[in-house]
Motif scaffolding. Structure first.
Motif, PDB file in Angstrom:
ATOM      1  N   VAL A   1       0.841  -1.197   0.000  1.00  0.00           N
ATOM      2  CA  VAL A   1       0.000   0.000   0.000  1.00  0.00           C
ATOM      3  C   VAL A   1       0.876   1.248   0.000  1.00  0.00           C
ATOM      4  O   VAL A   1       0.615   2.217  -0.740  1.00  0.00           O
ATOM      5  N   LYS A   2       1.914   1.244   0.798  1.00  0.00           N
ATOM      6  CA  LYS A   2       2.817   2.406   0.865  1.00  0.00           C
ATOM      7  C   LYS A   2       3.558   2.599  -0.444  1.00  0.00           C
ATOM      8  O   LYS A   2       3.694   3.719  -0.948  1.00  0.00           O
ATOM      9  N   ARG A   3       4.085   1.500  -1.014  1.00  0.00           N
ATOM     10  CA  ARG A   3       4.840   1.612  -2.267  1.00  0.00           C
ATOM     11  C   ARG A   3       3.962   2.123  -3.408  1.00  0.00           C
ATOM     12  O   ARG A   3       4.439   2.831  -4.300  1.00  0.00           O
ATOM     13  N   MET A   4       2.698   1.778  -3.390  1.00  0.00           N
ATOM     14  CA  MET A   4       1.784   2.236  -4.439  1.00  0.00           C
ATOM     15  C   MET A   4       1.202   3.612  -4.149  1.00  0.00           C
ATOM     16  O   MET A   4       0.410   4.132  -4.941  1.00  0.00           O
ATOM     17  N   ASP A   5       1.598   4.184  -3.014  1.00  0.00           N
ATOM     18  CA  ASP A   5       1.165   5.525  -2.639  1.00  0.00           C
ATOM     19  C   ASP A   5      -0.372   5.625  -2.590  1.00  0.00           C
ATOM     20  O   ASP A   5      -0.982   6.537  -3.153  1.00  0.00           O
ATOM     21  N   LEU A   6      -0.972   4.651  -1.913  1.00  0.00           N
ATOM     22  CA  LEU A   6      -2.432   4.614  -1.778  1.00  0.00           C
ATOM     23  C   LEU A   6      -2.831   5.064  -0.380  1.00  0.00           C
ATOM     24  O   LEU A   6      -2.167   4.750   0.602  1.00  0.00           O
ATOM     25  N   SER A   7      -3.928   5.778  -0.305  1.00  0.00           N
ATOM     26  CA  SER A   7      -4.507   6.111   0.995  1.00  0.00           C
ATOM     27  C   SER A   7      -5.431   4.974   1.417  1.00  0.00           C
ATOM     28  O   SER A   7      -5.838   4.149   0.589  1.00  0.00           O
ATOM     29  N   MET A   8      -5.802   4.938   2.698  1.00  0.00           N
ATOM     30  CA  MET A   8      -6.721   3.906   3.160  1.00  0.00           C
ATOM     31  C   MET A   8      -8.076   4.051   2.462  1.00  0.00           C
ATOM     32  O   MET A   8      -8.719   3.066   2.103  1.00  0.00           O
ATOM     33  N   ALA A   9      -8.499   5.298   2.257  1.00  0.00           N
ATOM     34  CA  ALA A   9      -9.789   5.533   1.589  1.00  0.00           C
ATOM     35  C   ALA A   9      -9.757   5.026   0.154  1.00  0.00           C
ATOM     36  O   ALA A   9     -10.776   4.552  -0.374  1.00  0.00           O
ATOM     37  N   ASP A  10      -8.582   5.115  -0.504  1.00  0.00           N
ATOM     38  CA  ASP A  10      -8.464   4.621  -1.887  1.00  0.00           C
ATOM     39  C   ASP A  10      -8.848   3.150  -1.987  1.00  0.00           C
ATOM     40  O   ASP A  10      -9.471   2.721  -2.959  1.00  0.00           O
ATOM     41  N   LEU A  11      -8.467   2.375  -0.977  1.00  0.00           N
ATOM     42  CA  LEU A  11      -8.685   0.932  -1.021  1.00  0.00           C
ATOM     43  C   LEU A  11     -10.167   0.570  -1.095  1.00  0.00           C
ATOM     44  O   LEU A  11     -10.524  -0.506  -1.583  1.00  0.00           O
ATOM     45  N   PHE A  12     -11.042   1.449  -0.606  1.00  0.00           N
ATOM     46  CA  PHE A  12     -12.474   1.157  -0.561  1.00  0.00           C
ATOM     47  C   PHE A  12     -13.200   1.567  -1.848  1.00  0.00           C
ATOM     48  O   PHE A  12     -14.398   1.327  -1.978  1.00  0.00           O
ATOM     49  N   LEU A  13     -12.482   2.180  -2.787  1.00  0.00           N
ATOM     50  CA  LEU A  13     -13.104   2.547  -4.054  1.00  0.00           C
ATOM     51  C   LEU A  13     -13.463   1.292  -4.849  1.00  0.00           C
ATOM     52  O   LEU A  13     -12.837   0.243  -4.696  1.00  0.00           O
TER      53      LEU A  13
END
Length: 533
Positions: A388-400
């Motif tokens: 998740v960190k390497r892909m520069d994703l926020s936690m909210a992004d994961l729920f899209l």
């Protein structure tokens, strides 16, 4: 361990009704007693304490003592059972089906939410005692809902022909499932524990009720959890007067139907979870659990040859209360009649049908419990967290939704600007002059101008989509990695807790799993939790 919080509404996985309830929407006030806030428990304690009969406490303690006769209960649990005789002791309860090997992961979340709330109440209200209760749905008859669990994308299933209440089912053929998990779980210490747990629960206990009680007690007995089996003649005897009002007066059908209409009038988006029947009881005997239906004064057991006159059915109820099994409408009332309960903790679907019942409880002068949405969580392992960190994703992004997530990511990492908003704005500016010209010459020309503007904007939309599609092909590796990660965290495009069995996480975390969840889950938080390690 790090814990992030996301509003339930923002996850996109919870209904409008539940989100409005959590927000305290004023139009819903008629459908609940008190919102589950720490300060509101004082009045709930006073109301339930005043209205709950001491004789019901005595019956409850006696029944639970019998139910635990062959269980190696912790001193904490035994103390909790005995304390229920005291008028200053109250319960916090959750319920769940007898899913094979606990079923979905949220089985743990329900019980941990319940235990943690009792601990919090003990701190806030030291003059009262609070007991966490797990209500086993032993009388359910939908075997297909409970005869499996998921493990690493595979369905581990108990193939059996079943009828009647599932709690009475024999476990004699579950050795076939044991052979499957022996192969699937592996040979680690954590795997050995899980296989031993399954063996002791299901191969050394005769019925599904006994197996599930053993399993829940093994996992949570040290925390004082009390497990209740409602399929109990003495407990059901307390239900007799209320069962009569249902069967012979059809009271809940009238009242709950009205409540459903009132709920539906608030919003067209409120999905009605369950509808009452004229009679909300099944006849339960041997391998039969069938609806009781009335026709022309005679009471029939559906799909059988059994029938009663009204007098005969009343006599049957008085003599054999254990043969009368409440359905989803009547079961909540049963629970609140036999338990000194303050709060029910459940999922969104459960709370949705509880919200239909308040007027029914009031008509019978039974205190309506507070309703608390159970904790929901996404557990991210250390390896997944690094991705998740390497892909520069926020936690909210994961729920899209997956397509939205991919599009957002591609737009972000692409060296080409895929957003045509500025071009659309330029078109709007150009057509503004055209509109002025049309108004000065021939107003009938306005429609043609508008149609041309729409056509050009649609053309830009199409080009934008084609460009985005082309960039997805070019950045295919990013798309694949992103898709794989989200599919791991949201199996079948669903919440992790609704798909995974606890065994997958136990293989990863071992005996630290439950203590980790106990620390992370805060029942009054009212937010979705993301647990990262």
């Amino acid at each position: 361990m790090e814990v992030d919080c996301i509003a339930f509404r923002e996850t996109g996985y919870f209904s409008e009704l539940i989100c409005d309830y959590l927000d305290g929407k004023k139009e819903l006030k008629l459908f609940y007693n008190r919102l589950p806030k720490l300060e509101n428990f004082r009045e709930q304690i006073e109301e339930k304490g005043t209205n709950f009969p001491q004789k019901n406490r005595e019956v409850l303690v006696d029944s639970l003592t019998k139910q635990y006769a062959n269980i190696d209960a912790s001193e904490y649990t035994v103390s909790n059972i005995n304390s229920l005789a005291d008028k200053s002791t109250f319960t916090i309860i959750t319920g769940h089906q007898l899913n094979l090997f606990t079923g979905p992961l949220y089985f743990l979340y329900k019980i941990i939410s319940t235990i943690n709330l009792t601990n919090r109440l003990e701190q806030e209200y030291p003059n009262a005692s609070f007991v966490p209760v797990y209500w086993m749905a032993t009388e359910d008859h939908d075997f297909d809902e409970i005869n499996y669990f998921n493990f690493k994308g595979k369905k581990v299933q108990w193939n059996n022909r079943a009828s009647g209440g599932v709690g009475r089912l024999s476990t004699e053929d579950l050795d076939t499932v044991y052979k499957v998990i022996t192969n699937e779980f592996g040979e680690t210490d954590n795997a050995h524990y899980l296989k031993t747990l399954f063996q002791k629960a299901y191969l050394e206990h005769a019925t599904l009720t006994e197996a599930t009680r053993f399993l829940a007690n093994e996992l949570f007995g040290q925390y004082g959890l009390v497990i209740v089996d409602g399929d109990d003649s003495d407990l059901k005897r307390l239900l007799i007067p209320y069962a009569k009002k249902d069967i012979f007066e059809q009271l809940p059908h009238k009242i709950v139907s009205k409540s459903i209409d009132e709920l539906a009038s608030i919003s067209d988006n409120y999905k009605i979870q369950v509808n009452p029947r004229e009679i909300n009881y099944f006849y339960l005997k041997d391998s039969i659990r069938e609806r009781i239906v009335e026709k022309d004064g005679t009471y029939f057991v559906n799909d059988t040859e059994i029938h009663f006159t009204a007098k005969e059915l009343q006599e049957e109820l008085e003599a054999y209360p254990d043969r009368f099994s409440p359905n989803v409408i009547a079961r909540p009332l049963y629970q609140e009649v036999i338990l000194p309960n303050l709060c029910y903790i459940g999922g969104g679907g459960e709370l949705a049908y509880w919200l239909e019942l308040k007027a029914y409880f009031e008509a019978l002068d039974i205190t309506f419990p507070m309703l608390l949405l159970r904790n929901s969580a996404l557990v991210i392992t250390e390896k997944q967290s690094d991705k998740v960190k390497r892909m520069d994703l926020s936690m909210a992004d994961l729920f899209l939704k997956q397509n939205q997530l991919i599009n957002k990511k591609i737009r972000k990492i692409s060296n080409i600007d895929i957003d045509f908003s500025s071009q659309k704005k330029h078109i709007e500016q150009q057509f503004a002059d055209m509109y002025k010209l049309a108004e000065q010459t021939d107003k009938s020309f306005l429609g043609a101008v508008k149609a041309q503007e729409v056509k050009q904007k649609k053309g830009l939309d199409a080009l934008e989509k084609r460009l985005l599609k082309a960039q997805k092909r070019k950045l295919k590796d990013h798309v694949v990695r992103l898709t794989e990660l989200q599919n791991q965290l949201f199996p079948n495009q669903s919440l992790q807790e609704r798909q995974l069995n606890f065994s997958e996480l136990y293989l990863e975390y071992g005996e630290t799993l439950i203590p980790m969840l106990m620390d992370a889950l805060k029942p009054l938080k009212n937010e979705f939790l993301v647990i990262r390690n």
